[in-house]
Design an enzyme around this catalytic site. Structure first.
Site, PDB file in Angstrom:
ATOM      1  N   TYR A  37       0.907  -1.155   0.000  1.00 46.05           N
ATOM      2  CA  TYR A  37       0.000   0.000   0.000  1.00 46.05           C
ATOM      3  C   TYR A  37       0.942   1.199   0.000  1.00 46.05           C
ATOM      4  CZ  TYR A  37      -3.407  -3.169   2.334  1.00 46.05           C
ATOM      5  OH  TYR A  37      -4.220  -4.201   2.690  1.00 46.05           O
ATOM      6  N   CYS A  40       1.565   2.743   3.470  1.00 45.10           N
ATOM      7  CA  CYS A  40       1.834   1.863   4.622  1.00 45.10           C
ATOM      8  C   CYS A  40       3.270   2.049   5.134  1.00 45.10           C
ATOM      9  CB  CYS A  40       1.577   0.422   4.187  1.00 45.10           C
ATOM     10  SG  CYS A  40       2.483  -0.854   5.065  1.00 45.10           S
ATOM     11  N   PHE A  42       5.217   0.086   6.932  1.00 43.93           N
ATOM     12  CA  PHE A  42       6.081  -1.096   6.791  1.00 43.93           C
ATOM     13  C   PHE A  42       6.565  -1.235   5.351  1.00 43.93           C
ATOM     14  CE2 PHE A  42       2.859  -1.829  10.078  1.00 43.93           C
ATOM     15  CZ  PHE A  42       3.688  -1.947  11.176  1.00 43.93           C
ATOM     16  N   CYS A  43       5.668  -0.912   4.415  1.00 45.86           N
ATOM     17  CA  CYS A  43       6.036  -0.973   2.985  1.00 45.86           C
ATOM     18  C   CYS A  43       7.066   0.103   2.675  1.00 45.86           C
ATOM     19  CB  CYS A  43       4.799  -0.765   2.109  1.00 45.86           C
ATOM     20  SG  CYS A  43       3.496  -1.957   2.460  1.00 45.86           S
TER      21      CYS A  43
END
Ligand SMILES: N[C@@H](CCC(=O)N[C@@H](CS)C(=O)NCC(=O)O)C(=O)O
Length: 257
Positions: A37, A40, A42-43
């Site tokens: 995403y 996001c 973490f991404c």
């Protein structure tokens, strides 16, 4: 004047070459795909790593409602990174796996300081994000405007997700605040930013003259919020801005394919 211009340019170039890592020829021939995403944290942590090491990768923007792009996977969260068909999940594990390919000799040598601060990002810093970006209805709407305009949503989803998502996350963020014992989310965010600057103890990066994995992790998770109200407030009210700007300069623009 010409010489001066040249030397200024050369110094700038040297400065850049210093903080950046060269293209990872190892990965040029391999197919690296990031399922993500756009907003996001973490991404964005994985992306900061891939961009810093100039690893070319394709991005598949996952629809967070249907998740049809990751139907093939048993793991239902993002990021997922595939490297020539091999699946890697969980942002820190993805970074560890890629890092040991890039630095096979260093992988065994563990840098305790780097490890400690990467843990701080995963166990503390990330939990401060939602309570901050969904703090008020206005901030929740600003966040969802960003999420829906950068994410993979159909036209109807874009409109409904913006309002329904903002309303839902406003309430979810209050629960998260309780869960993680946060009383004043903004104060906690500022405190985290100051704690990070203290950890640098005067160095350009935690890694010294170059960012290490902890610098990339902090930068990655803060990137999606940097230009929202909470990120602007954080830069205005703490000393983190200079380090953040150095990171912006050190991390290459996406080498997305
Ligand atoms: N520990 C995981 C956390 C990943 C995570 O929670 N990702 C969120 C997006 S920010 C997710 O995919 N949530 C499930 C969902 O959207 O349904 C990591 O570091 O990669």
């Amino acid at each position: 004047a010409g010489t001066m211009l040249f030397s200024v340019a050369a110094t700038t170039l040297m400065g850049e070459a210093h903080a950046k890592e060269p293209v990872q020829t190892k990965f040029l021939a391999r197919e690296v795909v990031l399922y993500q995403y756009e907003a996001c944290p973490f991404c964005n942590k994985v992306k900061a790593f891939l961009d810093y090491y100039d690893i070319p990768y394709k991005v598949v923007e996952v629809n967070p409602i249907s998740k049809k792009e990751i139907k093939w996977s048993d793991y239902k969260k993002v990021p997922i990174l595939t490297v020539d068909g091999r699946h890697l999940v969980n942002s820190s594990d993805i970074i560890d796996a890629m890092n040991s390919e890039i630095h096979p000799d260093e992988a065994a040598v563990s840098d305790e300081e780097e490890k400690k601060w990467r843990g701080w990002v995963d166990n503390h810093l990330v939990h401060l994000l939602s309570p901050n970006i969904y703090r008020s209805t206005a901030e929740a709407l600003e966040s969802f405007d960003y999420i829906t305009s950068h994410g993979n949503f159909s036209f109807t989803e874009r409109i409904t997700a913006k309002y329904a998502g903002a309303a839902a996350m406003y309430f979810v963020s209050k629960k998260l605040k309780k869960k993680y014992n946060i009383t004043d989310e903004r104060a906690s965010l500022y405190e985290a930013a100051e704690t990070w600057v203290d950890a640098l103890s005067g160095r350009d990066f935690l890694g010294g003259t170059k960012p290490n994995l902890a610098d990339l992790a902090v930068f990655g998770v803060l990137r999606p919020i940097r230009y929202l109200k909470s990120g602007r407030d954080m830069v205005e009210h703490t000393r983190i801005g200079e380090w953040y700007s150095r990171m912006e300069a050190a991390v290459n623009p996406p080498s997305r394919l």
